[in-house]
Design a protein around this motif. Sequence first.
Motif, PDB file in Angstrom:
ATOM      1  N   ARG A 157      42.926  40.886  25.672  1.00 15.08           N
ATOM      2  CA  ARG A 157      42.543  39.627  26.301  1.00 15.08           C
ATOM      3  C   ARG A 157      42.640  39.853  27.799  1.00 15.08           C
ATOM      4  O   ARG A 157      43.715  40.151  28.321  1.00 15.08           O
ATOM      5  N   ASP A 158      41.557  39.711  28.480  1.00 19.16           N
ATOM      6  CA  ASP A 158      41.504  39.914  29.926  1.00 19.16           C
ATOM      7  C   ASP A 158      41.659  38.554  30.597  1.00 19.16           C
ATOM      8  O   ASP A 158      40.735  37.743  30.607  1.00 19.16           O
ATOM      9  N   LEU A 159      42.846  38.284  31.129  1.00 21.77           N
ATOM     10  CA  LEU A 159      43.165  36.979  31.690  1.00 21.77           C
ATOM     11  C   LEU A 159      43.494  37.093  33.169  1.00 21.77           C
ATOM     12  O   LEU A 159      44.145  38.048  33.593  1.00 21.77           O
ATOM     13  N   VAL A 160      43.068  36.096  33.933  1.00 26.51           N
ATOM     14  CA  VAL A 160      43.363  36.050  35.357  1.00 26.51           C
ATOM     15  C   VAL A 160      43.996  34.698  35.650  1.00 26.51           C
ATOM     16  O   VAL A 160      43.416  33.652  35.334  1.00 26.51           O
ATOM     17  N   GLY A 161      45.190  34.722  36.221  1.00 25.90           N
ATOM     18  CA  GLY A 161      45.871  33.501  36.622  1.00 25.90           C
ATOM     19  C   GLY A 161      45.624  33.235  38.091  1.00 25.90           C
ATOM     20  O   GLY A 161      46.000  34.046  38.929  1.00 25.90           O
ATOM     21  N   THR A 162      44.992  32.116  38.392  1.00 22.80           N
ATOM     22  CA  THR A 162      44.683  31.816  39.791  1.00 22.80           C
ATOM     23  C   THR A 162      45.859  31.186  40.520  1.00 22.80           C
ATOM     24  O   THR A 162      45.878  31.155  41.746  1.00 22.80           O
ATOM     25  N   ASP A 163      46.845  30.679  39.755  1.00 20.54           N
ATOM     26  CA  ASP A 163      48.068  30.156  40.353  1.00 20.54           C
ATOM     27  C   ASP A 163      49.178  30.227  39.306  1.00 20.54           C
ATOM     28  O   ASP A 163      48.938  30.591  38.154  1.00 20.54           O
ATOM     29  N   GLY A 164      50.398  29.896  39.720  1.00 20.15           N
ATOM     30  CA  GLY A 164      51.541  30.013  38.828  1.00 20.15           C
ATOM     31  C   GLY A 164      51.429  29.156  37.578  1.00 20.15           C
ATOM     32  O   GLY A 164      51.783  29.595  36.476  1.00 20.15           O
ATOM     33  N   ALA A 165      50.928  27.935  37.722  1.00 15.06           N
ATOM     34  CA  ALA A 165      50.803  27.041  36.572  1.00 15.06           C
ATOM     35  C   ALA A 165      49.795  27.582  35.558  1.00 15.06           C
ATOM     36  O   ALA A 165      50.045  27.559  34.346  1.00 15.06           O
ATOM     37  N   GLU A 166      48.682  28.080  36.041  1.00 16.37           N
ATOM     38  CA  GLU A 166      47.681  28.641  35.124  1.00 16.37           C
ATOM     39  C   GLU A 166      48.213  29.898  34.448  1.00 16.37           C
ATOM     40  O   GLU A 166      48.018  30.090  33.246  1.00 16.37           O
ATOM     41  N   ALA A 167      48.888  30.747  35.194  1.00 21.80           N
ATOM     42  CA  ALA A 167      49.463  31.962  34.613  1.00 21.80           C
ATOM     43  C   ALA A 167      50.482  31.612  33.533  1.00 21.80           C
ATOM     44  O   ALA A 167      50.514  32.238  32.471  1.00 21.80           O
ATOM     45  N   ALA A 168      51.299  30.591  33.780  1.00 18.18           N
ATOM     46  CA  ALA A 168      52.298  30.172  32.792  1.00 18.18           C
ATOM     47  C   ALA A 168      51.621  29.666  31.529  1.00 18.18           C
ATOM     48  O   ALA A 168      52.026  30.010  30.408  1.00 18.18           O
ATOM     49  N   GLU A 169      50.586  28.864  31.668  1.00 17.26           N
ATOM     50  CA  GLU A 169      49.888  28.334  30.494  1.00 17.26           C
ATOM     51  C   GLU A 169      49.197  29.449  29.714  1.00 17.26           C
ATOM     52  O   GLU A 169      49.257  29.483  28.478  1.00 17.26           O
ATOM     53  N   LEU A 170      48.545  30.377  30.408  1.00 21.32           N
ATOM     54  CA  LEU A 170      47.897  31.500  29.727  1.00 21.32           C
ATOM     55  C   LEU A 170      48.920  32.335  28.956  1.00 21.32           C
ATOM     56  O   LEU A 170      48.682  32.738  27.815  1.00 21.32           O
ATOM     57  N   THR A 171      50.062  32.572  29.578  1.00 23.48           N
ATOM     58  CA  THR A 171      51.121  33.356  28.942  1.00 23.48           C
ATOM     59  C   THR A 171      51.665  32.643  27.715  1.00 23.48           C
ATOM     60  O   THR A 171      51.822  33.249  26.650  1.00 23.48           O
ATOM     61  N   GLN A 172      51.950  31.371  27.849  1.00 20.04           N
ATOM     62  CA  GLN A 172      52.491  30.606  26.724  1.00 20.04           C
ATOM     63  C   GLN A 172      51.499  30.554  25.571  1.00 20.04           C
ATOM     64  O   GLN A 172      51.892  30.637  24.400  1.00 20.04           O
ATOM     65  N   GLN A 173      50.201  30.453  25.877  1.00 23.19           N
ATOM     66  CA  GLN A 173      49.191  30.451  24.817  1.00 23.19           C
ATOM     67  C   GLN A 173      49.163  31.794  24.089  1.00 23.19           C
ATOM     68  O   GLN A 173      49.044  31.843  22.870  1.00 23.19           O
ATOM     69  N   CYS A 174      49.290  32.878  24.825  1.00 20.90           N
ATOM     70  CA  CYS A 174      49.325  34.205  24.198  1.00 20.90           C
ATOM     71  C   CYS A 174      50.515  34.328  23.253  1.00 20.90           C
ATOM     72  O   CYS A 174      50.386  34.858  22.145  1.00 20.90           O
ATOM     73  N   VAL A 175      51.666  33.849  23.681  1.00 24.46           N
ATOM     74  CA  VAL A 175      52.864  33.895  22.828  1.00 24.46           C
ATOM     75  C   VAL A 175      52.629  33.055  21.581  1.00 24.46           C
ATOM     76  O   VAL A 175      52.912  33.501  20.463  1.00 24.46           O
ATOM     77  N   ARG A 176      52.080  31.845  21.740  1.00 25.63           N
ATOM     78  CA  ARG A 176      51.797  30.986  20.579  1.00 25.63           C
ATOM     79  C   ARG A 176      50.817  31.650  19.615  1.00 25.63           C
ATOM     80  O   ARG A 176      50.917  31.498  18.404  1.00 25.63           O
ATOM     81  N   ASP A 177      49.864  32.392  20.155  1.00 25.19           N
ATOM     82  CA  ASP A 177      48.851  33.049  19.327  1.00 25.19           C
ATOM     83  C   ASP A 177      49.354  34.333  18.676  1.00 25.19           C
ATOM     84  O   ASP A 177      48.638  34.946  17.887  1.00 25.19           O
ATOM     85  N   GLY A 178      50.544  34.779  19.042  1.00 29.80           N
ATOM     86  CA  GLY A 178      51.108  35.975  18.434  1.00 29.80           C
ATOM     87  C   GLY A 178      50.616  37.287  19.012  1.00 29.80           C
ATOM     88  O   GLY A 178      50.656  38.322  18.343  1.00 29.80           O
ATOM     89  N   VAL A 179      50.173  37.260  20.269  1.00 28.41           N
ATOM     90  CA  VAL A 179      49.751  38.506  20.921  1.00 28.41           C
ATOM     91  C   VAL A 179      50.938  39.472  20.930  1.00 28.41           C
ATOM     92  O   VAL A 179      52.071  39.079  21.170  1.00 28.41           O
ATOM     93  N   ASP A 180      50.675  40.737  20.650  1.00 25.90           N
ATOM     94  CA  ASP A 180      51.726  41.739  20.534  1.00 25.90           C
ATOM     95  C   ASP A 180      52.464  41.991  21.844  1.00 25.90           C
ATOM     96  O   ASP A 180      53.683  42.052  21.883  1.00 25.90           O
ATOM     97  N   SER A 181      51.710  42.158  22.926  1.00 31.55           N
ATOM     98  CA  SER A 181      52.286  42.458  24.239  1.00 31.55           C
ATOM     99  C   SER A 181      51.487  41.748  25.313  1.00 31.55           C
ATOM    100  O   SER A 181      50.286  41.542  25.163  1.00 31.55           O
ATOM    101  N   ILE A 182      52.176  41.408  26.397  1.00 28.20           N
ATOM    102  CA  ILE A 182      51.499  40.890  27.579  1.00 28.20           C
ATOM    103  C   ILE A 182      51.821  41.825  28.727  1.00 28.20           C
ATOM    104  O   ILE A 182      52.988  42.077  29.032  1.00 28.20           O
ATOM    105  N   VAL A 183      50.781  42.369  29.329  1.00 33.74           N
ATOM    106  CA  VAL A 183      50.937  43.262  30.470  1.00 33.74           C
ATOM    107  C   VAL A 183      50.692  42.437  31.725  1.00 33.74           C
ATOM    108  O   VAL A 183      49.600  41.901  31.923  1.00 33.74           O
ATOM    109  N   ALA A 184      51.729  42.302  32.544  1.00 29.28           N
ATOM    110  CA  ALA A 184      51.645  41.562  33.793  1.00 29.28           C
ATOM    111  C   ALA A 184      51.214  42.516  34.897  1.00 29.28           C
ATOM    112  O   ALA A 184      51.919  43.466  35.220  1.00 29.28           O
ATOM    113  N   CYS A 185      50.061  42.264  35.446  1.00 28.28           N
ATOM    114  CA  CYS A 185      49.518  43.092  36.522  1.00 28.28           C
ATOM    115  C   CYS A 185      49.563  42.252  37.790  1.00 28.28           C
ATOM    116  O   CYS A 185      48.661  41.460  38.064  1.00 28.28           O
ATOM    117  N   GLY A 186      50.670  42.404  38.522  1.00 28.16           N
ATOM    118  CA  GLY A 186      50.852  41.577  39.705  1.00 28.16           C
ATOM    119  C   GLY A 186      52.193  41.838  40.341  1.00 28.16           C
ATOM    120  O   GLY A 186      52.766  42.916  40.195  1.00 28.16           O
TER     121      GLY A 186
END
Length: 118
Positions: free
Chosen positions: A36-65
Amino acid sequence: MREIALLTNPAAGRGRGAKARVVVLPRLRAAGLVVRDLVGTDGAEAAELTQQCVRDGVDSIVACGGDGLVHTVLQAVAGTGTRLGIIAVGGGHHAARSIGKPPRGPRGAPPRVFAGRG
């Protein structure tokens, strides 16, 4: 097939986040991962994208930042089965260092990131 998320802060490190994404994304896909190629434009969006990935059961989240993004992802994955990978491209790298991950940028990322092991 395992799915991971690459969450990028394109502004991290004065634009190094965006440049790193261009290097990292094809390497992750070449390693046979569904990304999943995700871009967070601010902290709130990044938090929501991350939380959605966790809810969806994504195996790993790679934080590039930078530290802010790493902190956001770390808060969301703490206590879950979702693993954290770090591509440290910010200015200080304090968050990466504090958990024992030396900053190396996208080309020096540890092989376990590309193997989907966070």
